[in-house]
Design a protein around this motif. Structure first.
Motif, PDB file in Angstrom:
ATOM      1  N   LEU A  50       0.725  -1.269   0.048  1.00 51.48           N
ATOM      2  CA  LEU A  50       0.163  -0.013  -0.047  1.00 51.48           C
ATOM      3  C   LEU A  50       0.849   1.201   0.016  1.00 51.48           C
ATOM      4  O   LEU A  50       0.513   2.186  -0.812  1.00 51.48           O
ATOM      5  N   THR A  51       1.910   1.363   0.972  1.00 50.39           N
ATOM      6  CA  THR A  51       2.553   2.549   0.851  1.00 50.39           C
ATOM      7  C   THR A  51       3.744   2.675  -0.290  1.00 50.39           C
ATOM      8  O   THR A  51       3.961   3.852  -0.683  1.00 50.39           O
ATOM      9  N   ALA A  52       3.974   1.461  -1.077  1.00 53.57           N
ATOM     10  CA  ALA A  52       4.808   1.498  -2.218  1.00 53.57           C
ATOM     11  C   ALA A  52       3.873   1.946  -3.284  1.00 53.57           C
ATOM     12  O   ALA A  52       4.477   2.695  -4.282  1.00 53.57           O
ATOM     13  N   ARG A  53       2.688   1.574  -3.389  1.00 53.67           N
ATOM     14  CA  ARG A  53       1.909   2.168  -4.638  1.00 53.67           C
ATOM     15  C   ARG A  53       1.055   3.454  -4.686  1.00 53.67           C
ATOM     16  O   ARG A  53       0.740   3.979  -5.617  1.00 53.67           O
ATOM     17  N   PHE A  54       0.946   3.921  -3.188  1.00 55.53           N
ATOM     18  CA  PHE A  54       0.058   5.167  -2.994  1.00 55.53           C
ATOM     19  C   PHE A  54       0.735   6.175  -2.486  1.00 55.53           C
ATOM     20  O   PHE A  54       1.178   5.897  -1.390  1.00 55.53           O
ATOM     21  N   ARG A  55       0.877   7.202  -2.955  1.00 59.50           N
ATOM     22  CA  ARG A  55       1.773   8.249  -2.433  1.00 59.50           C
ATOM     23  C   ARG A  55       1.198   8.647  -1.047  1.00 59.50           C
ATOM     24  O   ARG A  55       2.004   9.069  -0.248  1.00 59.50           O
ATOM     25  N   PRO A  56      -0.175   9.113  -1.008  1.00 65.12           N
ATOM     26  CA  PRO A  56      -0.579   9.695   0.512  1.00 65.12           C
ATOM     27  C   PRO A  56      -0.367   8.472   1.481  1.00 65.12           C
ATOM     28  O   PRO A  56      -0.033   8.894   2.514  1.00 65.12           O
TER      29      PRO A  56
ATOM     30  N   THR B 116       2.168   9.251   5.001  1.00 67.22           N
ATOM     31  CA  THR B 116       1.293   9.041   6.200  1.00 67.22           C
ATOM     32  C   THR B 116       1.831   7.915   6.995  1.00 67.22           C
ATOM     33  O   THR B 116       2.464   8.015   7.901  1.00 67.22           O
ATOM     34  N   LEU B 117       1.288   6.682   6.649  1.00 67.04           N
ATOM     35  CA  LEU B 117       1.856   5.445   7.140  1.00 67.04           C
ATOM     36  C   LEU B 117       3.038   5.076   7.200  1.00 67.04           C
ATOM     37  O   LEU B 117       3.556   4.481   8.228  1.00 67.04           O
ATOM     38  N   GLY B 118       3.512   5.395   6.170  1.00 72.56           N
ATOM     39  CA  GLY B 118       4.985   4.905   5.726  1.00 72.56           C
ATOM     40  C   GLY B 118       5.906   6.042   6.713  1.00 72.56           C
ATOM     41  O   GLY B 118       6.945   5.424   7.133  1.00 72.56           O
ATOM     42  N   LEU B 119       5.609   7.113   6.992  1.00 72.38           N
ATOM     43  CA  LEU B 119       6.439   7.841   7.953  1.00 72.38           C
ATOM     44  C   LEU B 119       6.187   7.396   9.332  1.00 72.38           C
ATOM     45  O   LEU B 119       7.049   7.524  10.302  1.00 72.38           O
ATOM     46  N   VAL B 120       4.914   7.060   9.814  1.00 74.44           N
ATOM     47  CA  VAL B 120       4.553   6.450  11.097  1.00 74.44           C
ATOM     48  C   VAL B 120       5.583   5.190  11.091  1.00 74.44           C
ATOM     49  O   VAL B 120       5.950   4.911  12.363  1.00 74.44           O
ATOM     50  N   ALA B 121       5.387   4.529  10.189  1.00 74.06           N
ATOM     51  CA  ALA B 121       6.364   3.099  10.090  1.00 74.06           C
ATOM     52  C   ALA B 121       7.749   3.397  10.456  1.00 74.06           C
ATOM     53  O   ALA B 121       8.398   2.727  11.197  1.00 74.06           O
TER      54      ALA B 121
END
Length: 254
Positions: free
Chosen positions: A79-85, A89-94
């Motif tokens: 999800l984080t690799a395919r969608f910039r939003p 958000t979620l990628g930064l939290v991870a």
């Protein structure tokens, strides 16, 4: 070459044991017992079934929590690799939560779930999911765009392209992420078992805690050695060979 490496390993550990025997037990036996006493504890614990039983309980928790972490981490990474939003958000939290030591989740797990198996599984899953998620994210991003363009010309799109083009192409990095996630899960479970007491089954972390309570340093060191041994067997005996084989198959190693 392999024989030479084996000899080097044996000589190193023999020298380490000799040094341990030389400095241990001289007026500080209660703090640093000699290897003979630790070995005697391991023999007793194996004979009466306490060590094997604790190891079995711990491995059961580890496999279940690790499986939950994989089930959550893989789709979140895609999800984080395919969608910039999602990446913003979620990628930064991870990225932030991966730096948080696993033991910090234990008080929260106890407050939410009490002294229960669910608290242990929560800590293990949380310790696994971020590492796996970031590894899958990196694997998906590492796939050359030409692969996807070629797949589209042959009619592969959406979920089919993800399952049969993107993930197989990034498999070496995914497996490396699974290996890292296993290490995080193992450390998370040891931290959780020290603080969470489940009457239905005592694991290695709880044996370590009771050894500290009883000032039984032979038990503390023995359990620590067993934890290291289990971690090495899982890493070197399972993940490392699979990772090397995949890297050779994909042309990433000699």
């Amino acid at each position: 070459m392999k024989a030479g490496r084996a000899v080097t390993t044996v000589v190193f550990f023999a020298a380490a044991l000799a040094a341990w025997q030389a400095v241990a037990g001289k007026g500080t036996r209660h703090l640093f017992p000699p290897p003979t006493e630790v070995a005697a504890y391991l023999v007793r614990g194996t004979a009466d079934g306490s060590l094997l039983g604790a190891a079995w309980v711990t491995l059961g928790r580890l496999l279940l929590g690790y499986g939950i972490g994989l089930a959550l981490g893989v789709p979140l990474g895609v999800l984080t690799a395919r969608f910039r939003p999602a990446a913003d958000t979620l990628g930064l939290v991870a990225l932030g939560l991966q730096t948080l030591p696993s033991v910090c989740w234990v008080p929260l797990a106890i407050l939410w779930f009490g002294q229960s198996e669910l608290a242990l599984l929560f800590v293990v899953a949380v310790g696994t999911v971020w590492a796996v998620m970031l590894a899958v994210d990196g694997a998906v991003r590492s796939v050359p765009p030409i692969y996807l363009r070629a797949a589209r010309t042959m009619g592969s799109r959406g979920l089919h392209a993800l399952l049969f083009v993107t993930l197989p192409a990034g498999l070496p990095y995914v497996v490396s992420g699974f290996r890292q996630g296993w290490a995080f899960a193992w450390r998370s479970l040891m931290a959780a078992e020290i603080y969470v007491t489940v009457l239905g089954g005592f694991g290695l972390g709880q044996l370590l805690h009771y050894g500290r309570e009883l000032h039984a340093m032979d038990q503390v060191l023995g359990v620590m050695l067993l934890v290291v041994a289990v971690g090495l067997v899982a890493d070197r005996g399972l993940f490392a060979p699979v990772e090397r084989r995949i890297h050779r198959r994909w042309g990433l190693a000699a």
